[in-house]
Design a protein around this motif. Structure first.
Motif, PDB file in Angstrom:
ATOM      1  N   ALA A  90       0.837  -1.202   0.000  1.00 27.55           N
ATOM      2  CA  ALA A  90       0.000   0.000   0.000  1.00 27.55           C
ATOM      3  C   ALA A  90       0.875   1.256   0.000  1.00 27.55           C
ATOM      4  N   PHE A  91       1.954   1.238   0.753  1.00 31.72           N
ATOM      5  CA  PHE A  91       2.857   2.392   0.797  1.00 31.72           C
ATOM      6  C   PHE A  91       3.468   2.647  -0.569  1.00 31.72           C
ATOM      7  N   GLN A  92       3.942   1.591  -1.231  1.00 33.88           N
ATOM      8  CA  GLN A  92       4.568   1.745  -2.547  1.00 33.88           C
ATOM      9  C   GLN A  92       3.558   2.222  -3.585  1.00 33.88           C
ATOM     10  N   ALA A  93       2.350   1.669  -3.556  1.00 32.40           N
ATOM     11  CA  ALA A  93       1.327   2.081  -4.519  1.00 32.40           C
ATOM     12  C   ALA A  93       0.957   3.549  -4.314  1.00 32.40           C
ATOM     13  N   VAL A  99       4.024  10.319  -6.902  1.00 32.10           N
ATOM     14  CA  VAL A  99       5.152  10.663  -7.777  1.00 32.10           C
ATOM     15  C   VAL A  99       4.657  11.016  -9.177  1.00 32.10           C
ATOM     16  N   VAL A 100       3.733  10.225  -9.704  1.00 31.43           N
ATOM     17  CA  VAL A 100       3.181  10.501 -11.030  1.00 31.43           C
ATOM     18  C   VAL A 100       2.489  11.860 -11.045  1.00 31.43           C
ATOM     19  N   PHE A 101       1.689  12.122 -10.024  1.00 32.74           N
ATOM     20  CA  PHE A 101       0.989  13.402  -9.936  1.00 32.74           C
ATOM     21  C   PHE A 101       1.973  14.565  -9.826  1.00 32.74           C
ATOM     22  N   CYS A 102       2.981  14.414  -8.986  1.00 32.64           N
ATOM     23  CA  CYS A 102       3.967  15.475  -8.778  1.00 32.64           C
ATOM     24  C   CYS A 102       4.774  15.737 -10.045  1.00 32.64           C
ATOM     25  N   SER A 103       5.164  14.671 -10.749  1.00 35.25           N
ATOM     26  CA  SER A 103       6.020  14.830 -11.931  1.00 35.25           C
ATOM     27  C   SER A 103       5.345  15.645 -13.019  1.00 35.25           C
ATOM     28  N   THR A 104       4.038  15.477 -13.186  1.00 36.46           N
ATOM     29  CA  THR A 104       3.348  16.227 -14.242  1.00 36.46           C
ATOM     30  C   THR A 104       3.266  17.712 -13.901  1.00 36.46           C
ATOM     31  N   HIS A 105       3.052  18.030 -12.637  1.00 34.52           N
ATOM     32  CA  HIS A 105       2.977  19.439 -12.253  1.00 34.52           C
ATOM     33  C   HIS A 105       4.338  20.105 -12.317  1.00 34.52           C
ATOM     34  N   VAL A 171      -2.662   2.995   4.159  1.00 37.65           N
ATOM     35  CA  VAL A 171      -1.313   3.450   4.473  1.00 37.65           C
ATOM     36  C   VAL A 171      -1.371   4.129   5.844  1.00 37.65           C
ATOM     37  N   ALA A 172      -0.479   3.732   6.732  1.00 30.58           N
ATOM     38  CA  ALA A 172      -0.550   4.205   8.118  1.00 30.58           C
ATOM     39  C   ALA A 172       0.046   5.596   8.267  1.00 30.58           C
ATOM     40  N   GLU A 173      -0.558   6.566   7.567  1.00 27.27           N
ATOM     41  CA  GLU A 173      -0.096   7.948   7.684  1.00 27.27           C
ATOM     42  C   GLU A 173      -0.949   8.671   8.725  1.00 27.27           C
ATOM     43  N   LEU A 174      -0.765   9.963   8.830  1.00 29.99           N
ATOM     44  CA  LEU A 174      -1.369  10.723   9.917  1.00 29.99           C
ATOM     45  C   LEU A 174      -2.893  10.682   9.902  1.00 29.99           C
TER      46      LEU A 174
END
Length: 215
Positions: A90-93, A99-105, A171-174
């Motif tokens: 889940a973390f990698q996905a 990353v894909v979203f960031c790269s386009t912007h 994903v165990a984020e905040l």
């Protein structure tokens, strides 16, 4: 230490879950920003200097991703990649989606910055024998990156906010940590306000660091 049932008591009990969630948010946001920026530089270069076939392919990639909600990208990375045999945690996905979203912007911002520079600068650099990598590193990048930095700051903060969507794939984020805490103690307002404050502090730190680099 604190009276049971109070916010301070619940905060003390939940301190490690919150710290781990905040740490996961910082880690995945940082990785997405760094990797997405590196990939976005190549995207921007292809959009400006690539052959027409590569420009067309990258333009389609950029327009498709920028027109797709991050939530959909997260779900696609987690579920669709598995269907084609790509096994990711889940973390990698979630990281792939960000990353894909960031790269386009980043790529689109860099494209605009590069195209705003006078063409004569790159032509003059080539005339004195510089290769294209040298032209980019020594002539174009210092000017273009300075112009693209304000937009990059916005993109970086968007990555932190977009990381909240990774809670839907566990994903165990905040945000997921906060939801689990609230489900236990029902202190909805208090802990969601605390989570909002933590997100603000992370984004504020990114903005201050970028402003310092800009100066």
């Amino acid at each position: 230490m604190f009276e049971q049932g109070t916010f301070l008591y619940e905060l003390w009990v939940s301190r490690w879950a919150l710290l781990q969630g905040a740490g996961a948010t910082v880690l995945i946001s940082l990785l997405a920003i760094v990797i997405g920026t590196i990939l976005g530089i190549f995207v921007g270069l292809v959009l400006v200097y690539g052959r027409w076939v590569s420009r067309l392919g990258v333009r389609m990639y950029v327009d498709f991703v920028r027109g797709t909600p991050v939530f959909v990208l997260v779900l696609a990375s987690y579920y669709l990649l598995t269907q084609i045999g790509v096994q990711l945690t889940a973390f990698q996905a979630g990281l792939v989606a960000l990353v894909v979203f960031c790269s386009t912007h980043v790529g689109e911002n860099l494209r605009g910055a590069l195209q705003s520079l006078p063409r004569g600068q790159s032509e003059a650099a080539k005339a004195i024998g510089l290769t294209f990598p040298q032209v980019f590193v020594y002539v174009l990048a210092p000017q273009a990156l300075r112009q693209a930095l304000p937009a990059w700051i916005n993109t970086a903060t968007e990555m932190v906010k977009a990381s909240t969507l990774l809670s839907v794939i566990s994903v165990a984020e905040l945000m997921l940590a906060t939801k689990q805490i609230v489900a236990r103690n029902f202190m909805t307002l208090e802990f969601y306000l605390l989570a909002g404050l933590i997100y603000f502090l992370i984004n504020y730190a990114i903005e201050r660091a970028a402003k310092a680099a800009e100066r």
